[in-house]
Write a protein that holds these residues in place. Structure first.
Motif, PDB file in Angstrom:
ATOM      1  N   LYS A  87       0.929  -4.565  -7.097  1.00  0.00           N
ATOM      2  CA  LYS A  87      -0.350  -5.261  -7.119  1.00  0.00           C
ATOM      3  C   LYS A  87      -0.224  -6.717  -6.707  1.00  0.00           C
ATOM      4  O   LYS A  87      -1.182  -7.320  -6.225  1.00  0.00           O
ATOM      5  CB  LYS A  87      -0.974  -5.187  -8.528  1.00  0.00           C
ATOM      6  CG  LYS A  87      -1.299  -3.766  -8.968  1.00  0.00           C
ATOM      7  CD  LYS A  87      -2.203  -3.041  -7.986  1.00  0.00           C
ATOM      8  CE  LYS A  87      -3.603  -3.614  -7.945  1.00  0.00           C
ATOM      9  NZ  LYS A  87      -4.491  -2.853  -7.040  1.00  0.00           N
TER      10      LYS A  87
ATOM     11  N   ASN B 268       0.828  -1.198   0.000  1.00  0.00           N
ATOM     12  CA  ASN B 268       0.000   0.000   0.000  1.00  0.00           C
ATOM     13  C   ASN B 268       0.870   1.259   0.000  1.00  0.00           C
ATOM     14  O   ASN B 268       0.552   2.263   0.619  1.00  0.00           O
ATOM     15  CB  ASN B 268      -0.976   0.008   1.193  1.00  0.00           C
ATOM     16  CG  ASN B 268      -0.275   0.015   2.526  1.00  0.00           C
ATOM     17  OD1 ASN B 268       0.611  -0.787   2.764  1.00  0.00           O
ATOM     18  ND2 ASN B 268      -0.677   0.917   3.411  1.00  0.00           N
TER      19      ASN B 268
ATOM     20  N   LEU C 102       2.070   1.254  -8.222  1.00  0.00           N
ATOM     21  CA  LEU C 102       1.546   0.661  -6.997  1.00  0.00           C
ATOM     22  C   LEU C 102       1.712  -0.851  -7.118  1.00  0.00           C
ATOM     23  O   LEU C 102       1.253  -1.451  -8.101  1.00  0.00           O
ATOM     24  CB  LEU C 102       0.065   1.005  -6.833  1.00  0.00           C
ATOM     25  CG  LEU C 102      -0.585   0.598  -5.499  1.00  0.00           C
ATOM     26  CD1 LEU C 102       0.004   1.403  -4.347  1.00  0.00           C
ATOM     27  CD2 LEU C 102      -2.096   0.809  -5.563  1.00  0.00           C
TER      28      LEU C 102
ATOM     29  N   VAL D 251      -6.549  -0.174  -2.099  1.00  0.00           N
ATOM     30  CA  VAL D 251      -5.404  -0.798  -1.422  1.00  0.00           C
ATOM     31  C   VAL D 251      -5.854  -1.521  -0.152  1.00  0.00           C
ATOM     32  O   VAL D 251      -6.899  -1.191   0.427  1.00  0.00           O
ATOM     33  CB  VAL D 251      -4.330   0.247  -1.045  1.00  0.00           C
ATOM     34  CG1 VAL D 251      -3.661   0.815  -2.280  1.00  0.00           C
ATOM     35  CG2 VAL D 251      -4.943   1.382  -0.217  1.00  0.00           C
TER      36      VAL D 251
END
Length: 233
Positions: free
Chosen positions: A74, A61, A72, A101
């Motif tokens: 994943k 996160n 970000l 998130v």
């Protein structure tokens, strides 16, 4: 808010299992960056740097800058035996993209919870909350106070004050995050779960036995049919 991380990466000239194994032998971890309607970029990272980032506890996160691209994480794949990271998926995002998130939950004020001082047990149902927020304002954790909580109390998402601009990704129900239960209740719950699993296992075993018996009967009937054909000949 989660601190931004930076990871250096190199472009992968070759892809495939053989190429990935060679990279891992050299202490590198294959990865891919995708999203924003751009072609996926195959890259590889230094394993030591990645492990250090993972050890922060909030890698999934946190916005990670990879070679100047805002991403970000994943998904991180780990080796089933050694638990070493073997592949990472990164999603490209803009500076203020709305992202979903999983943020860890941290319980505080345990000493102010009557239920715990009586010997109760905190039964955590959800260790993380799936939240929707601005990519630049991702919380590193969600603190939930246990002050005043007694045995029998339940903590729902509606009881939690989320950071401004952040909302739960689950909106159709007021789900439970944790409950305070008596030790005896925990034992009873565990016993009930054990009995349920045992019943399911017994039912599965009986079903398997019935299937095996049916198959044996079919084989026997087929064998008798073959014998009758041979006798007729």
């Amino acid at each position: 808010m989660s601190d931004q991380l930076t990871l250096a990466a190199e472009t992968r000239d070759r892809v495939g299992k053989g190429a990935s194994r060679a990279l891992r032998r050299d202490g590198r971890v294959p990865a891919v960056i995708y999203g924003q309607n751009k072609n996926p970029a195959s890259i590889h990272l230094e394993e030591k740097a990645l492990v250090k980032a993972l050890s922060t506890g909030h890698f999934m996160n946190t916005v990670v800058m990879v070679n100047g691209e805002r991403t970000l994480p994943k998904d991180v794949h780990f080796h089933p035996v050694s638990d070493r990271p073997v592949h990472v998926d990164f999603l490209r995002i803009s500076a203020h993209a709305t992202v979903t998130v999983a943020v860890p939950v941290v319980f505080v004020d345990e000493e102010e919870a009557p239920g715990l001082t009586k010997g109760g047990v905190l039964n955590v149902v959800r260790h993380e909350l799936e939240l929707i927020c601005d990519a630049s304002e991702i919380p590193s954790e969600i603190k939930i106070s246990l002050a005043g909580r007694d045995i029998g109390d339940s903590i729902h998402i509606s009881d939690v004050t989320l950071p401004q601009g952040t909302e739960s990704a689950i909106e159709d129900r007021d789900f439970t995050i944790a409950t305070l239960i008596a030790p005896s209740a925990m034992k009873a719950e565990a016993q009930e779960q054990f009995e349920e699993e045992a019943a399911l296992a017994e039912a599965a075993s009986a079903e398997a036995a019935a299937e095996a018996e049916a198959e044996a009967a079919e084989d026997e009937a087929a064998a008798e049919g073959d014998d009758e054909e041979k006798t007729g000949e």
